[in-house]
Every structure is written in structure tokens, then in C-alpha cells.
Design an enzyme around this catalytic site. Structure first.
Site, short mmCIF file in Angstrom:
data_model
loop_
_atom_site.label_atom_id
_atom_site.label_comp_id
_atom_site.label_asym_id
_atom_site.label_seq_id
_atom_site.Cartn_x
_atom_site.Cartn_y
_atom_site.Cartn_z
N SER A 139 0.82 -1.21 0.00
CA SER A 139 0.00 0.00 0.00
C SER A 139 0.85 1.26 0.00
O SER A 139 1.87 1.35 0.69
CB SER A 139 -0.90 0.00 1.24
OG SER A 139 -1.62 1.20 1.34
N ASN B 274 -6.26 -1.00 1.76
CA ASN B 274 -5.61 -0.74 3.04
C ASN B 274 -6.48 0.26 3.80
O ASN B 274 -6.78 1.33 3.30
CB ASN B 274 -4.21 -0.18 2.80
CG ASN B 274 -3.46 0.10 4.08
OD1 ASN B 274 -3.68 1.11 4.74
ND2 ASN B 274 -2.54 -0.78 4.44
N CYS C 106 -1.62 3.48 12.97
CA CYS C 106 -2.17 4.83 13.06
C CYS C 106 -2.31 5.27 14.51
O CYS C 106 -2.53 4.45 15.41
CB CYS C 106 -3.55 4.86 12.40
SG CYS C 106 -3.53 4.40 10.68
N ILE D 241 6.75 -6.13 7.72
CA ILE D 241 6.57 -5.06 8.70
C ILE D 241 6.11 -3.78 8.00
O ILE D 241 6.39 -3.57 6.82
CB ILE D 241 7.89 -4.78 9.46
CG1 ILE D 241 8.99 -4.37 8.49
CG2 ILE D 241 8.32 -5.96 10.27
CD1 ILE D 241 10.29 -3.89 9.15
N GLY E 68 11.73 -4.07 2.31
CA GLY E 68 12.99 -4.09 1.58
C GLY E 68 13.12 -5.12 0.49
O GLY E 68 14.22 -5.37 0.00
#
Length: 303
Positions: free
Chosen positions: A21, A99, A130, A191, A244
Site C-alpha cells: 500500500s 488498506n 495509526c 513489517i 525491503g
């Protein structure tokens, strides 16, 4: 050609490669560059109950082996998405996943409920990184109680595949993952970005407008890989790995660590066709190692 299809609950993916996202727009922006039908799925940019302007500029900064961002979930709200974006993306021949973000559990649940009514959106990914506006701005995803409250509220009103995106900025990510599973999550993805900072030494001020931002890109991969491996052993629901990933080798590492699927994010900004290269690379590796299916390598790390 090896079999690449995988499942997350009832969500069937033609291959384990998804887009993260915020890095692939709504998919439409990449349609001239990438055969979208070849992707396992597209996770569209963050959507909230009400429109958000995002943070002031500058809100992106390049770093060694990655980037920082504090975009702040800029979007036009879920009603705009349902009325204007959904009609444009509903017929894309892959899994379109939304998302979802919010400021309270009720915000999350109401946003998810409105997306639940859209026939061609088979899953959502909850961004629990959030800030909880009722608890002084602490992110929902950094405590068991916060994570549980959001997943519980959404699960009551959302009836399709529910993926919960975990924050790495915690003491024990496995504890948070187990809490999400207990409240009915069908999968966890991890993550999300690591909190970071960059400074303009001439101005003696942060490069980002709000001081800090989320670090993504190759720099976070070792942390992400470790957390995926830990969480995959701690829960019984499927794990989606990200952080990554920019090559097929990266993706295979995550799969071996226990991820059922992976997401590619920051690498899309560097090479818009990276997702297809990773899909082809996974298939080539499986063929060269005599594997008939990607399932033969998922969770096979010997450690």
C-alpha cells in the site's frame, strides 16, 4: 513452470507477489508499465473514513538504502473511493485489496463495513500503525489492547479476508500478532515502516515537515525478515512478509522464513516492473531447484 498459487484464508492468489500500500497507487497508475493481471494482488493506497490532507511538505526524504516518508495517509475518503475509484479498478484481473486506516476503532469498522459492500474487493489490510486519537496519539499497533480493539471492532462488521498490518516499533511483535489472531484476523502482514529521521545540517532542521517518518527500503530488510520468521512460528494464520524486498532472492528468503505471500513497496519507485521480475525470478529458482510448487519452500528455513 512451477505452481505459484497460494491462499490466505479464502483469498486465492495466482502467485505470492503483492504490491504494498502507498507504493502502487490504485494500480491504474502502473497499467501502462505492468501487466496487472499477472500480480497476485494489488494493495491500494491507504483509505480512511473521512478525507485526509496528509502532512505538510516536505514529506519524503531519500536515505542510504531506502527512504523516509511522512505522507500522512492523504486520501479522499472511503465514500470517494467507493463512488469514483472502485468503478475503475473492479475489473482488473487480480485481487484488489484496500488498506484501511483510522483514528478510532469505530472509524476503522465503519470504513471496513463500507468496503465490505463492494463485491470485487475480496480483502482488506488494516493499518494499525495509526495514532489512537483518544489515547494521546499512541499507535494502536504498539499495544495488545490497542491492536485487539481495532481488530475486534472491524471483525464484527467485515466478513471477508482480514489482513492486519503490524508495526515493527514494538517490544514483542509476536504478542501483537497473537492478539490479532485471537480477535479473528485471517492473516498478518509485516513489517510496516520503522520510525526514522534525517537532518539538514545547514538549516539544523529535520528534512521532514513533522520531524520523523517511516523508513522503508532495503535498509529494513534484515529486521523485517527476522520479525516475519518469529511471527510465522508464533501464529497459525498465514503471514505476509514485506520490508525491503527488491529481488526474487529477497522474496524467496521471506517465503523460506515462513511467509505465505510477500509485498513489494519502495522498489516500485526505483523499477516500476520489479513485481514481474520477482514473479519470474521465483519461478525460475523453483524450476532450477526441481520444485513443483512454491509451497515446497514456504517455512522451510532450518534454524
Amino acid at each position: 513452470m512451477a505452481e505459484l498459487n497460494v491462499k490466505i484464508n479464502d483469498l486465492e492468489l495466482k502467485n505470492p507477489v503483492l504490491t504494498a500500500s502507498g507504493t502502487f497507487g490504485y494500480g491504474l497508475e502502473f497499467a501502462d508499465l505492468v501487466p496487472l493481471h499477472r500480480l497476485g494482488g494489488i494493495i491500494v493506497k491507504g483509505t480512511t473514513l473521512h478525507p485526509r490532507q496528509g502532512n505538510d511538505y516536505p514529506r519524503m526524504a531519500e536515505t542510504a538504502q531506502g527512504m523516509l516518508n511522512c505522507v500522512g495517509l492523504q486520501n479522499k475518503g472511503v465514500d470517494y473511493f467507493c463512488e469514483h475509484i472502485y468503478p475503475q479498478i473492479k475489473d482488473i484481473d487480480t485481487n484488489m485489496i484496500v488498506n484501511v486506516s483510522g483514528s478510532t476503532p469505530d472509524d476503522y469498522a465503519e470504513c471496513a463495513a463500507r468496503i465490505d459492500a463492494l463485491d470485487r474487493i475480496p480483502a482488506i489490510e488494516l493499518n494499525i500503525s495509526c495514532p489512537n486519537v483518544k489515547q494521546g496519539g499512541m499507535a494502536f499497533g504498539v499495544t495488545v489492547e490497542g491492536a485487539s480493539s481495532v481488530v475486534r471492532a472491524v471483525r464484527r462488521r467485515y466478513h471477508r479476508t482480514l489482513i492486519v498490518k503490524l508495526s515493527p516499533n514494538v517490544t514483542d511483535v509476536c504478542e501483537i500478532a497473537r492478539a490479532c489472531e485471537a480477535e479473528g484476523a485471517d492473516s498478518v502482514s509485516l513489517i510496516n515502516t520503522l520510525m526514522g529521521m534525517a537532518i539538514d545540517i545547514e538549516r539544523r532542521r529535520p528534512l521532514l515537515s513533522i520531524g520523523t517518518g517511516g523508513l522503508s527500503g532495503p535498509a529494513v530488510k534484515p529486521v523485517a525478515l527476522r520479525m516475519v520468521w518469529q511471527v510465522a512460528r508464533a501464529v497459525s494464520i498465514p503471514v505476509v512478509g514485506l520490508g525491503g524486498i527488491s529481488t526474487a532472492t529477497d522474496a524467496i528468503e521471506f517465503l523460506m522464513a515462513g511467509a505465505t505471500a510477500i509485498e513489494i513497496g519502495t522498489a516500485n519507485f526505483i523499477d516500476p516492473t520489479v513485481t514481474i521480475k520477482v514473479i519470474d525470478g521465483i519461478n525460475a529458482w523453483l524450476d532450477s531447484h526441481g520444485c513443483q510448487s512454491v509451497h515446497e519452500i514456504i517455512g522451510t528455513l532450518q534454524a
